[in-house]
Write a protein that holds these residues in place. Structure first.
Motif, PDB file in Angstrom:
ATOM      1  N   GLY A 438      25.436  14.067 -24.004  1.00 35.06           N
ATOM      2  CA  GLY A 438      26.810  13.879 -23.549  1.00 35.06           C
ATOM      3  C   GLY A 438      27.448  15.110 -22.950  1.00 35.06           C
ATOM      4  N   ARG A 440      29.617  16.693 -19.838  1.00 37.46           N
ATOM      5  CA  ARG A 440      30.595  16.105 -18.916  1.00 37.46           C
ATOM      6  C   ARG A 440      29.944  15.928 -17.548  1.00 37.46           C
ATOM      7  NH1 ARG A 440      35.883  15.688 -20.160  1.00 37.46           N
ATOM      8  NH2 ARG A 440      36.159  15.501 -17.915  1.00 37.46           N
ATOM      9  N   ASN A 452      35.126  12.365 -15.025  1.00 31.93           N
ATOM     10  CA  ASN A 452      35.505  11.811 -16.328  1.00 31.93           C
ATOM     11  C   ASN A 452      34.399  11.019 -17.002  1.00 31.93           C
ATOM     12  OD1 ASN A 452      38.098  12.871 -16.486  1.00 31.93           O
ATOM     13  ND2 ASN A 452      38.941  11.220 -15.232  1.00 31.93           N
ATOM     14  N   TYR A 454      30.268  11.013 -18.868  1.00 30.37           N
ATOM     15  CA  TYR A 454      29.369  11.795 -19.703  1.00 30.37           C
ATOM     16  C   TYR A 454      27.931  11.462 -19.329  1.00 30.37           C
ATOM     17  CZ  TYR A 454      33.406  12.851 -22.600  1.00 30.37           C
ATOM     18  OH  TYR A 454      34.625  13.293 -23.043  1.00 30.37           O
ATOM     19  N   TRP A 508      20.753   8.966 -18.326  1.00 25.20           N
ATOM     20  CA  TRP A 508      21.761   7.939 -18.113  1.00 25.20           C
ATOM     21  C   TRP A 508      23.143   8.544 -18.142  1.00 25.20           C
ATOM     22  CZ3 TRP A 508      19.148   8.938 -22.479  1.00 25.20           C
ATOM     23  CH2 TRP A 508      19.833   9.052 -23.679  1.00 25.20           C
ATOM     24  N   VAL A 510      27.569   7.548 -18.491  1.00 24.99           N
ATOM     25  CA  VAL A 510      28.625   6.610 -18.858  1.00 24.99           C
ATOM     26  C   VAL A 510      29.874   7.043 -18.111  1.00 24.99           C
ATOM     27  CG1 VAL A 510      29.890   5.609 -20.780  1.00 24.99           C
ATOM     28  CG2 VAL A 510      27.567   6.483 -21.146  1.00 24.99           C
ATOM     29  N   PHE A 511      30.464   6.135 -17.334  1.00 18.34           N
ATOM     30  CA  PHE A 511      31.580   6.500 -16.475  1.00 18.34           C
ATOM     31  C   PHE A 511      32.726   5.515 -16.631  1.00 18.34           C
ATOM     32  CE2 PHE A 511      27.576   7.847 -14.626  1.00 18.34           C
ATOM     33  CZ  PHE A 511      27.789   9.213 -14.570  1.00 18.34           C
ATOM     34  N   PRO A 512      33.952   5.969 -16.320  1.00 15.48           N
ATOM     35  CA  PRO A 512      35.088   5.061 -16.431  1.00 15.48           C
ATOM     36  C   PRO A 512      34.900   3.828 -15.550  1.00 15.48           C
ATOM     37  CG  PRO A 512      35.849   7.318 -16.163  1.00 15.48           C
ATOM     38  CD  PRO A 512      34.361   7.323 -15.945  1.00 15.48           C
ATOM     39  N   GLY A 513      35.132   2.686 -16.129  1.00 20.72           N
ATOM     40  CA  GLY A 513      35.146   1.458 -15.352  1.00 20.72           C
ATOM     41  C   GLY A 513      33.824   1.027 -14.752  1.00 20.72           C
ATOM     42  N   LYS A 514      32.719   1.480 -15.291  1.00 18.66           N
ATOM     43  CA  LYS A 514      31.424   1.131 -14.711  1.00 18.66           C
ATOM     44  C   LYS A 514      30.439   0.675 -15.775  1.00 18.66           C
ATOM     45  CE  LYS A 514      31.443   4.260 -10.765  1.00 18.66           C
ATOM     46  NZ  LYS A 514      31.890   3.195  -9.855  1.00 18.66           N
ATOM     47  N   GLU A 515      29.385  -0.037 -15.326  1.00 19.13           N
ATOM     48  CA  GLU A 515      28.256  -0.271 -16.215  1.00 19.13           C
ATOM     49  C   GLU A 515      27.533   1.059 -16.420  1.00 19.13           C
ATOM     50  OE1 GLU A 515      26.300  -4.250 -16.331  1.00 19.13           O
ATOM     51  OE2 GLU A 515      26.917  -4.395 -14.254  1.00 19.13           O
ATOM     52  N   ILE A 516      26.699   1.121 -17.445  1.00 15.97           N
ATOM     53  CA  ILE A 516      25.925   2.339 -17.697  1.00 15.97           C
ATOM     54  C   ILE A 516      24.939   2.530 -16.550  1.00 15.97           C
ATOM     55  CG2 ILE A 516      24.513   3.586 -19.367  1.00 15.97           C
ATOM     56  CD1 ILE A 516      27.232   2.556 -20.465  1.00 15.97           C
TER      57      ILE A 516
ATOM     58  N   LYS B 458      33.536   1.915 -26.079  1.00 16.28           N
ATOM     59  CA  LYS B 458      34.816   2.407 -25.576  1.00 16.28           C
ATOM     60  C   LYS B 458      35.915   1.634 -26.302  1.00 16.28           C
ATOM     61  CE  LYS B 458      33.113   3.565 -20.935  1.00 16.28           C
ATOM     62  NZ  LYS B 458      33.110   3.197 -19.492  1.00 16.28           N
ATOM     63  N   ASN B 482      41.903   8.335 -17.910  1.00 21.09           N
ATOM     64  CA  ASN B 482      40.760   7.703 -18.566  1.00 21.09           C
ATOM     65  C   ASN B 482      40.985   6.249 -18.927  1.00 21.09           C
ATOM     66  OD1 ASN B 482      38.342   9.338 -18.986  1.00 21.09           O
ATOM     67  ND2 ASN B 482      39.778  10.820 -19.839  1.00 21.09           N
ATOM     68  N   THR B 484      41.622   2.359 -17.970  1.00 18.68           N
ATOM     69  CA  THR B 484      41.618   1.306 -16.959  1.00 18.68           C
ATOM     70  C   THR B 484      42.207   0.049 -17.595  1.00 18.68           C
ATOM     71  OG1 THR B 484      39.287   0.942 -17.544  1.00 18.68           O
ATOM     72  CG2 THR B 484      39.715   2.114 -15.518  1.00 18.68           C
ATOM     73  N   PRO B 503      31.674  -4.535 -13.333  1.00 17.62           N
ATOM     74  CA  PRO B 503      31.957  -4.551 -14.767  1.00 17.62           C
ATOM     75  C   PRO B 503      32.055  -3.147 -15.357  1.00 17.62           C
ATOM     76  CG  PRO B 503      29.971  -5.820 -14.217  1.00 17.62           C
ATOM     77  CD  PRO B 503      30.322  -5.004 -13.032  1.00 17.62           C
ATOM     78  N   ASN B 504      32.803  -3.044 -16.437  1.00 20.48           N
ATOM     79  CA  ASN B 504      32.908  -1.816 -17.217  1.00 20.48           C
ATOM     80  C   ASN B 504      32.191  -2.066 -18.543  1.00 20.48           C
ATOM     81  OD1 ASN B 504      33.654   0.543 -18.487  1.00 20.48           O
ATOM     82  ND2 ASN B 504      35.871   0.211 -18.307  1.00 20.48           N
ATOM     83  N   ALA B 505      31.113  -1.328 -18.796  1.00 21.14           N
ATOM     84  CA  ALA B 505      30.398  -1.502 -20.065  1.00 21.14           C
ATOM     85  C   ALA B 505      31.232  -0.896 -21.177  1.00 21.14           C
ATOM     86  CB  ALA B 505      29.026  -0.834 -20.004  1.00 21.14           C
ATOM     87  N   GLN B 518      23.438  -2.775 -22.731  1.00 23.98           N
ATOM     88  CA  GLN B 518      24.898  -2.754 -22.621  1.00 23.98           C
ATOM     89  C   GLN B 518      25.431  -4.170 -22.789  1.00 23.98           C
ATOM     90  OE1 GLN B 518      26.014  -1.284 -18.727  1.00 23.98           O
ATOM     91  NE2 GLN B 518      23.987  -1.693 -17.903  1.00 23.98           N
ATOM     92  N   ASN B 570      38.344   4.960 -21.421  1.00 22.19           N
ATOM     93  CA  ASN B 570      36.974   5.267 -21.036  1.00 22.19           C
ATOM     94  C   ASN B 570      36.400   6.512 -21.696  1.00 22.19           C
ATOM     95  OD1 ASN B 570      36.046   3.248 -18.850  1.00 22.19           O
ATOM     96  ND2 ASN B 570      38.171   3.699 -18.322  1.00 22.19           N
TER      97      ASN B 570
END
Lengths: 602, 602
Positions: A438, A440, A452, A454, A508, A510-516, B458, B482, B484, B503-505, B518, B570
């Motif tokens: 993790g 940033r 924003n 990890y 991998w 992990v981001f705001p508003g996204k799938e992994i 999250k 951070n 959404t 999508p957001n995971a 996820q 997030n």
């Protein structure tokens, strides 16, 4: 992506952008050097690059080749020049078709200069006569697919009014035929440029104008360029530069200040211009100095959306996952997967084609010339010699290995000492990454992806090893339930402790508003395809030495008997855990050898 | 999965396994209660469950319905009984077709008991006469699709030798017709069982035998069951139980010890038996006590491969992602997505069908009867009354809300106090999860998935809110980059600060040797589909009250004017950050109301 879209995006975000122009070099070695440079200069954050078409056509195939490499391998949006000079319609069509194939969405349509050795421009038989004919032709055959640009000449403001108006009228006609934006020729008279923009706006030309900026690199270069294109140079440029013309360093310094002033004026003026197009002349320094002087700092996001470089070839644009094995050999990976119907996106298993291309014809070669290679790696005559080369590579005392063209990446330096120790024990590492729990996404070493977020990594090691040392290692590895491994020999006998043959994600984010996002994986089928290449590179190294020489025999035997192994430590919370079995096995191995020597000594 | 595969897997891992048998209840309410119980008893770790076929056929449709629910909703492998009693061939075929549709791979083929009210078994017209006919029929029509089981009777060891041999011969013939394994009838004479196993083995029957174990729950039940099936009961069972026959508690205690001894003997004996099939009689306690006495502890992995319950319906088996919105309404999600061609796997976007089924016909209902509902929620006459209901639900002082049938999950208790405060401020929460930054996959509260992994979440909040309070909230939310969110009203006007509609995971896990999993996401299209259901549940609550009563008017107006909002924080490294904007906005709201009251008071 079309350049007008990029211009619009930057406008929406109120951001200044810039782009670089390059020309195809004359030799193959020059091409390799230039591509390396383009790749390096990517870090300066250009929104796109622009490749000129060589008038006379001698190097026109090179333009197409460069567009392919820049879009597909370096992953930069590209604009391709296309000129009428010496170009029958068929050649134009081939160039356009290939550009589209490579994902290029931008073409600068030019009449071009007269062919070399001639003073007057003349059309080739079956070719186009005016730039506007080429514009119309592209629009007719490709509709909206390409953004078509044409050249604009601020210089025309120096013409008598009626000639100038005529030129603007011709430009207007071209624009009306379907042009999306205008690149200007280089200029140094900023007022002339501003006046010209206002004049074409007054004539009803509303498309974006991109000013062409030529950094001043040497006095001679500056003189040659401005006189060749009859560019008006303000007297204060000459006054400042001529006295120092023999000091290249100073010329660049003063020139940078002068051109930077000009750029600032352009961006400040109320003519809606937020982008600068740099005529790099295939040089790095002048452009870099200019950007620094202008305080134009590349945005991280432009540079590293994934930990590896994304390709912009149309069918690869959605690609988000690659096996880790080719981390140091991207070009080979792209070649060997060139014919896949789909590229892994989101998950590796979804769309992976079952087949990797064979090695033949995919250019598995050691990049170094024989001469350079021998200089780098000498003539090893013992396994210890070889292990020492690998160890020195890890600590950056050696610049390349047959498996890695470049020095280890920045993130690898975190584990450089551990890697060196491993190699001294006889685990010849050819790929690795440290564990990251993790960091940033803007971390200068490990970061990638949007802000924003990890990012994470599982520790990874890949190496050649002899059977005895491997057996010692495996007894230790089997005691750590967090380790998964694959062992393979040259023949392809595979051994693993993983239960599924699905991929293991080793990087991998992990981001705001996204799938992994999981861009790097370890997986059996890919590893078997990579194995051929890894062993072949060793064979090629052996072949650099004379037949049956000690060095050749040593390396050949090593490749024939050793195993290629990859190891993942799945607990990314414990960064050092992956090394423990190696240190234990290595120590045992050394002790056993010492004992054997002692016994033999008696 | 076929039961023989499960038996083989357990043998490979040298693990003892167990399974539960249930029978279809007589009433709809009984069915609901039983399904709730089956779901609860899933935590005891049965490898599969077994549903009997009701002789007489009155409740045979219920068997099929139960198989569907157990496979698809509860996600347990099921074995379906099928009897010849009162079953014409057409009914058999319907039952088999439906079982296959629901993903059931196991059928126990029985002749069955005589229909109720009759002493002698007789075939129905066009039906099967012997169990072996049914076995042959299933094999002919379905090939290898089903594992077919038949019943075995250890009791036969009490018959005269020739009759016993004849029975074993008949069993052998059935087995040869394509039977995969044998369930035995209940027994208490363990030596008789062991002898019987040896006898059938000697007769050439090699398929697995699963002993049927009937926990002793009450004296009367024990007596009724053993006398009905003429089961031999060893004298020491009766000696131990009869003296305490009026004390149910004691009977269970002593019975548990007796049956546990029997089970231990079976497992210890060298007859290759590693599994026990419990005749639960639809009761929980006896089976649970027996498992505890035997120290058979469920394996975590059997129980929670994903944070939500996976479905075993064939086309849903690969499903690994669901939107968070239906977290408390799984049945509705499964119904509304029943016709999707494919289910999201790995990525949500890959295979999502564009359409959620409409609400009509999908049973969006408040689970409580009108009477129970009024008892639970009373007659609210002010918004404060409603907010108080929501707050009490969060702290488990109220057992259900129209949006949640069950008490908040264990993980929610971590944030129960914060949720209660939010509700008191007027944010009526209907769904939530706390942030988790890498809990171990065997964590008792947050864990799921294979061992040696890490799971993440999250923070998520979903709630109804009035426009004034929403506006206060949004000003605070917009300050935290951070967060959404999606805001929607009953009409469907959507507002969001997310830039992509991907999508957001919000829940994911990292495991050895696997891609990132996820399983839970937040996504716009699904939220809009969920919105209809969320508002409809409020309307249905309103309708429980008399037309134009204060409570009905209050709730109706609330649903007409409020917004449904979901918020994701997030940054899962900061578990409390999601609550900050709510506390600030809530405090401002309270202050503004106080001021308004004060002004009005003057």
């Amino acid at each position: 992506m079309k350049i007008t879209q990029k211009i619009q995006q930057s406008a929406d975000n109120d951001k200044i952008w810039w782009s670089f122009e390059y020309f195809p070099p004359r030799t193959a070695q020059g091409l390799q050097n230039l591509l390396d440079r383009i790749e390096r200069m990517r870090a300066l954050g250009p929104e796109f690059i622009d490749i000129t078409w060589n008038a006379g056509g001698r190097t026109s195939d090179l333009t197409s080749e460069m567009v392919k490499t820049c879009q597909g391998l370096i992953g930069m949006e590209t604009c391709m020049h296309l000129t009428c000079t010496n170009m029958p319609k068929e050649k134009v069509d081939i160039a356009l078709r290939e550009a589209k194939q490579h994902g290029c969405r931008n073409v600068l349509a030019l009449r071009g200069d007269p062919p070399s050795g001639k003073d007057e421009w003349e059309a080739v038989e079956g070719g186009f006569i005016h730039g506007i004919d080429l514009v119309k032709h592209i629009r007719r055959d490709y509709g909206d697919y390409f953004d078509i640009a044409v050249a604009g000449f601020p210089q025309h403001m120096a013409l008598p009014p009626d000639e100038r108006d005529q030129e603007i009228q011709w430009l207007k006609e071209k624009v009306d035929a379907g042009v999306a934006f205008i690149f200007t020729q280089m200029f140094y008279d900023v007022q002339m440029f501003i006046d010209w923009v206002k004049a074409i706006r007054a004539a009803g030309i509303t498309i974006p104008v991109v000013p062409g900026i030529a950094p001043i690199q040497t006095w001679n270069g500056f003189q040659r360029a401005t006189s060749l294109a009859k560019i008006v140079v303000p007297q204060f440029f000459l006054d400042a530069l001529e006295p120092i013309k023999n000091d290249d360093e100073k010329v660049r310094e003063v020139g940078t200040r002068l051109v930077a002033d000009m750029c600032r004026r352009i961006l400040k003026e109320d003519i809606g211009i937020r982008g600068l197009h740099f005529y790099t002349m295939n040089l790095e320094k002048g452009t870099k100095m200019l950007l620094e002087e202008l305080n134009l700092v590349p945005r991280i996001e432009t540079i590293k959306p994934l930990p590896w470089r994304q390709s912009l070839t149309p069918n690869r644009r959605q690609e988000t996952i690659r096996p880790i094995f080719w981390a140091n050999r991207t070009k080979s990976y792209i070649s060997r997967t060139e014919n896949w119907d789909e590229y892994p996106n989101g998950r590796f298993g979804d769309s992976r084609s079952p087949a990797y291309g064979e090695l033949d014809g995919y250019g598995v070669w050691i990049k170094q010339t024989k001469e350079d290679a021998l200089k780098l790696w000498g003539h090893p005559t013992s396994f210890a010699d070889i292990a020492s080369l690998f160890a020195r590579f890890c600590t950056k005392k050696l610049s390349a290995l047959p498996w890695s063209d470049q020095a280890p990446s920045r993130e690898t330096s975190v584990i450089a000492e551990q890697l060196a120790t491993m190699n001294e024990f006889g685990f010849l590492t050819i790929n690795s990454q440290p564990a990251v729990n993790g960091a940033r996404s803007d971390d200068p070493v490990f970061g990638w992806g949007p802000s924003n977020g990890y990012v994470y990594q599982k520790a990874y090691l890949e190496f050649f090893v002899n059977p005895t040392l491997l057996n010692l290692l495996l007894t230790h590895i089997e005691r750590d339930s967090n380790i998964t491994y694959y062992v393979i020999n040259k023949r392809g006998d595979l051994r693993t402790n993983t239960h599924s043959d699905g991929p293991n994600a080793v990087t991998w984010g992990v981001f705001p508003g996204k799938e992994i996002i999981q861009p790097t994986i370890v997986e059996a089928v890919s590893f078997m395809a990579w194995k051929d290449e890894a062993f072949e590179l060793g064979q090629q190294w052996a072949k650099l030495y004379e037949a049956n020489s000690p060095s050749q025999n040593l390396i050949t035997e090593l490749m024939d008997t050793c195993f290629l192994v990859n190891v993942v430590h799945n607990n990314f919370h414990e960064p050092d855990a992956i090394f423990k079995p190696f240190l234990k096995a290595g120590a045992e191995y050394v002790a056993a050898k010492a004992k054997a020597t002692a016994v033999n000594g008696h």
